[in-house]
Design a protein around this motif. Structure first.
Motif, PDB file in Angstrom:
ATOM      1  N   VAL A   1       9.901   1.644   2.498  1.00 47.79           N
ATOM      2  CA  VAL A   1       9.293   0.479   1.912  1.00 47.79           C
ATOM      3  C   VAL A   1       9.999  -0.182   1.084  1.00 47.79           C
ATOM      4  CG1 VAL A   1       7.426  -0.296   0.514  1.00 47.79           C
ATOM      5  CG2 VAL A   1       7.180   1.732   1.770  1.00 47.79           C
ATOM      6  N   VAL A   2      10.111  -1.738   1.508  1.00 38.58           N
ATOM      7  CA  VAL A   2      11.179  -2.588   0.741  1.00 38.58           C
ATOM      8  C   VAL A   2      10.449  -3.670  -0.099  1.00 38.58           C
ATOM      9  CG1 VAL A   2      13.164  -2.376   2.208  1.00 38.58           C
ATOM     10  CG2 VAL A   2      11.543  -4.170   2.939  1.00 38.58           C
ATOM     11  N   VAL A   3       9.281  -4.191   0.310  1.00 35.84           N
ATOM     12  CA  VAL A   3       8.332  -4.874  -0.603  1.00 35.84           C
ATOM     13  C   VAL A   3       6.932  -4.229  -0.510  1.00 35.84           C
ATOM     14  CG1 VAL A   3       7.971  -7.173  -0.990  1.00 35.84           C
ATOM     15  CG2 VAL A   3       9.872  -6.823   0.359  1.00 35.84           C
ATOM     16  N   GLU A   4       6.353  -4.449  -1.827  1.00 35.01           N
ATOM     17  CA  GLU A   4       5.091  -4.369  -1.683  1.00 35.01           C
ATOM     18  C   GLU A   4       4.161  -5.181  -2.762  1.00 35.01           C
ATOM     19  OE1 GLU A   4       5.705  -0.297  -3.956  1.00 35.01           O
ATOM     20  OE2 GLU A   4       3.766  -0.616  -4.267  1.00 35.01           O
ATOM     21  N   GLY A   5       3.005  -5.583  -2.438  1.00 37.16           N
ATOM     22  CA  GLY A   5       2.347  -6.349  -3.332  1.00 37.16           C
ATOM     23  C   GLY A   5       1.050  -6.686  -2.798  1.00 37.16           C
ATOM     24  N   THR A   6       0.322  -7.613  -3.532  1.00 40.74           N
ATOM     25  CA  THR A   6      -1.149  -8.095  -3.035  1.00 40.74           C
ATOM     26  C   THR A   6      -0.537  -8.994  -1.636  1.00 40.74           C
ATOM     27  OG1 THR A   6      -1.180 -10.258  -4.212  1.00 40.74           O
ATOM     28  CG2 THR A   6      -1.957  -8.299  -5.254  1.00 40.74           C
ATOM     29  N   GLY A   7      -1.582  -9.109  -0.862  1.00 36.67           N
ATOM     30  CA  GLY A   7      -1.672  -9.867   0.191  1.00 36.67           C
ATOM     31  C   GLY A   7      -0.769 -11.319   0.084  1.00 36.67           C
ATOM     32  N   ARG A   8      -1.363 -11.910  -0.979  1.00 39.32           N
ATOM     33  CA  ARG A   8      -1.058 -13.366  -1.306  1.00 39.32           C
ATOM     34  C   ARG A   8       0.516 -13.145  -1.811  1.00 39.32           C
ATOM     35  NH1 ARG A   8      -4.740 -16.346  -5.299  1.00 39.32           N
ATOM     36  NH2 ARG A   8      -6.275 -14.991  -3.999  1.00 39.32           N
ATOM     37  N   GLU A   9       0.757 -12.043  -2.775  1.00 38.94           N
ATOM     38  CA  GLU A   9       2.263 -12.157  -3.003  1.00 38.94           C
ATOM     39  C   GLU A   9       3.141 -11.999  -1.882  1.00 38.94           C
ATOM     40  OE1 GLU A   9       1.206  -9.818  -7.315  1.00 38.94           O
ATOM     41  OE2 GLU A   9       2.213  -8.597  -5.733  1.00 38.94           O
ATOM     42  N   LEU A  10       2.744 -11.268  -0.666  1.00 34.92           N
ATOM     43  CA  LEU A  10       3.645 -10.960   0.259  1.00 34.92           C
ATOM     44  C   LEU A  10       3.852 -12.101   1.005  1.00 34.92           C
ATOM     45  CD1 LEU A  10       3.242  -7.437   1.643  1.00 34.92           C
ATOM     46  CD2 LEU A  10       4.632  -8.248  -0.319  1.00 34.92           C
ATOM     47  N   LEU A  11       2.619 -12.863   1.277  1.00 31.45           N
ATOM     48  CA  LEU A  11       2.748 -14.338   1.747  1.00 31.45           C
ATOM     49  C   LEU A  11       3.627 -15.125   1.221  1.00 31.45           C
ATOM     50  CD1 LEU A  11      -0.949 -14.921   3.120  1.00 31.45           C
ATOM     51  CD2 LEU A  11       1.020 -14.378   4.545  1.00 31.45           C
ATOM     52  N   SER A  12       3.914 -15.304   0.097  1.00 31.55           N
ATOM     53  CA  SER A  12       4.672 -16.132  -0.811  1.00 31.55           C
ATOM     54  C   SER A  12       6.094 -15.572  -0.834  1.00 31.55           C
ATOM     55  CB  SER A  12       3.898 -16.770  -1.842  1.00 31.55           C
ATOM     56  OG  SER A  12       3.748 -15.474  -2.689  1.00 31.55           O
ATOM     57  N   ASN A  13       6.302 -14.398  -0.664  1.00 36.09           N
ATOM     58  CA  ASN A  13       7.646 -13.731  -1.034  1.00 36.09           C
ATOM     59  C   ASN A  13       8.692 -14.223  -0.032  1.00 36.09           C
ATOM     60  OD1 ASN A  13       9.486 -11.488  -0.231  1.00 36.09           O
ATOM     61  ND2 ASN A  13       8.746 -10.581  -2.077  1.00 36.09           N
TER      62      ASN A  13
END
Ligand SMILES: Nc1ncnc2c1ncn2[C@@H]1O[C@H](COP(=O)(O)OP(=O)(O)OP(=O)(O)O)[C@@H](O)[C@H]1O
Ligand SMILES: [Mg+2]
Length: 454
Positions: A432-444
């Motif tokens: 796993v390299v990134v995790e977060g809320t859906g919105r966070e990932l969309l803006s990552n």
């Protein structure tokens, strides 16, 4: 004439802002380390079983921090700027930065040791206690080095522009100290710690909810920790940590071969676990076979649908309920599936192999629903389908969530999957390299670049 109080010159305020933010963070971390000491004391001297909920909140907090900054010194703006101006400080900065990487793994080890110690109490206490002491000591050293060396040198060498750059990095680089959004997350994590800390240790004394109630209230349904699995000699998952709360849609995105399907198969019990743990509603699944997992509500819709092509649509659906036996109840469910997917009623007598890809996907989902899932694992349900049908599939996923089914959605179609998700994870070559809320990932940034083609 009295002078109006003037605001401090910006040059002092940037520097002061950075330093006081760091020092405040250190103080709060130090208090958490003190708390760990006290918990350890309770465990060793007062023979108290460790409070798993509290420990794991503390671990979440520290691990979250470590993950935000892990990488090289280059990624921590303060370290980078100082390193440029003070080459003799670089080895120390590299070491400190490396500490974040190691710290992440150490926390996973601590979680494992804690789990073992709680399961076999008091066996395993010494191992856990030992590892914990080493960990807190290392973290305290880290803080002392930052306060004793890094900050004084930075104070001497960095310019006001440097300090401003550090402050302004903010959310762009996920900086855990200066990113405001990230700070929000930490506030929340810290609030959990304070809530679960007993009153006698200065906390709010919240009792962890009993497991069943916790699940109903959105508590943890599935927890994967340090999961490793291999095909022969080749390790495909290298220590995966994932949590799925009851009622959530959690999306997992990642490139071909990242290990997404492998992870789902491991959750289903179709692929063996080398190490690490999977717990469902707090119960370890290590000794629970694949069939029993289905009976407990973990149901997978495999990649490529995999319906029984030579059986009728109806027989496929009925087979979905095999762990429940055929009864009046199953007939009712069949009726419900037909109302949910009218196309399946129309094709009920057809062989599944005669259906189109979209129809087969509906059948695969209907079949899974016949098993009354509580956790539905969907492996790339949109693969190879036309846009209109893809949209329909995502709508169905939303509907299922509203019916109370928790969903773990694997998708290559990252933008749609993340838009739908409460939370998400990015898997790259078994990690796993990134995790977060859906919105966070969309803006990552990283996710946008690698998975959204932006
Ligand atoms: N049955 C198998 N035997 C040996 N290696 C396998 C097997 N299945 C998968 N692998 C390997 O394990 C790794 C992960 O594969 P996996 O199918 O889980 O990835 P994935 O993320 O689902 O990819 P895709 O997007 O292509 O579905 C890959 O390197 C793959 O080659
Ligand atoms: Mg796959």
């Amino acid at each position: 004439m009295t002078e109006q109080p003037t605001t401090a010159a910006p040059e002092t305020s940037y520097r002061q802002r950075v330093i006081s933010t760091i020092v405040r963070e250190h103080q709060s971390l130090w208090r958490i380390l003190d708390l760990l000491d006290q918990l350890q004391h309770d465990m060793n001297i007062n023979e108290q079983q460790p409070d798993g909920a509290l420990f794991s909140k503390v671990f979440d907090y520290i691990q979250h921090f470590a993950r935000r900054v892990r990488g090289s010194a280059e990624e921590i703006v303060l370290y980078r700027l100082l390193g440029e101006k003070s080459p003799e400080t670089r080895p120390l900065l590299d070491k400190l930065a490396h500490g974040y990487v190691i710290g992440d793994g150490k926390i996973n080890e601590l979680r494992d040791l804690l789990a073992r110690c709680m399961q076999h109490w008091p066996e395993g206490r010494e191992d856990f206690s030992h590892a914990l002491a080493r960990f807190t000591e290392a973290l305290r050293k880290h803080i002392k080095k930052e306060e004793g060396v890094v900050i004084p040198r930075a104070r001497q060498l960095l310019t006001e522009d440097d300090w401003r750059l550090i402050v302004e990095t903010r959310d762009q680089a996920n900086d855990p100290l200066f990113g405001e959004r990230v700070r929000e997350e930490f506030r929340e994590l810290r609030h959990h710690i304070v809530s679960y800390t007993p009153e006698r240790l200065g906390g709010l004394g919240l009792q962890p909810a009993p497991q069943a109630a916790a699940a109903a209230a959105g508590g943890e349904l599935l927890a994967i920790q340090g999961l490793k699995t291999s095909y022969g000699q080749i390790e495909a998952l290298h220590g995966v940590d994932i949590r799925i709360n009851s009622g959530e849609i959690v999306s997992l995105v990642g490139a071909n071969g990242a290990g997404k399907s492998t992870l789902l198969m491991t959750i289903s019990g179709l692929q063996p676990t080398d190490s690490g743990s999977i717990t469902f509603e707090g119960k370890d699944l290590a000794k629970v076979g694949a069939d029993q997992r289905v009976a407990q509500g973990i149901v997978q819709v495999p990649e490529g649908r995999q319906v029984f092509k030579d059986l009728s649509v109806e027989d496929n659906l009925v087979l979905g309920a095999y762990t429940r036996g055929r009864s009046a109840e199953v007939n009712d469910d069949l009726e419900r599936m037909y109302s949910k997917f009218p196309i399946l009623r129309q094709k009920r007598r057809n062989l599944a192999g005669e259906l189109s890809g979209g129809q087969q996907q509906m059948l695969a989902m209907g079949r899974a629903l016949m098993a009354k899932p509580r956790l539905l694992l969907l492996d790339e349900p949109s693969m190879g389908l036309a846009p209109l049908i893809i949209e329909e599939i995502f709508n169905i996923v939303k509907e299922l969530k509203e019916e109370g089914i928790t969903i773990f959605l694997v998708e290559q179609n990252a933008s749609q999957a993340l838009a739908l998700a409460d939370r998400g994870y990015v898997l790259e070559t078994g990690r796993v390299v990134v995790e977060g809320t859906g919105r966070e990932l969309l803006s990552n940034e990283k996710v946008r670049e690698a998975y959204l083609g932006m």
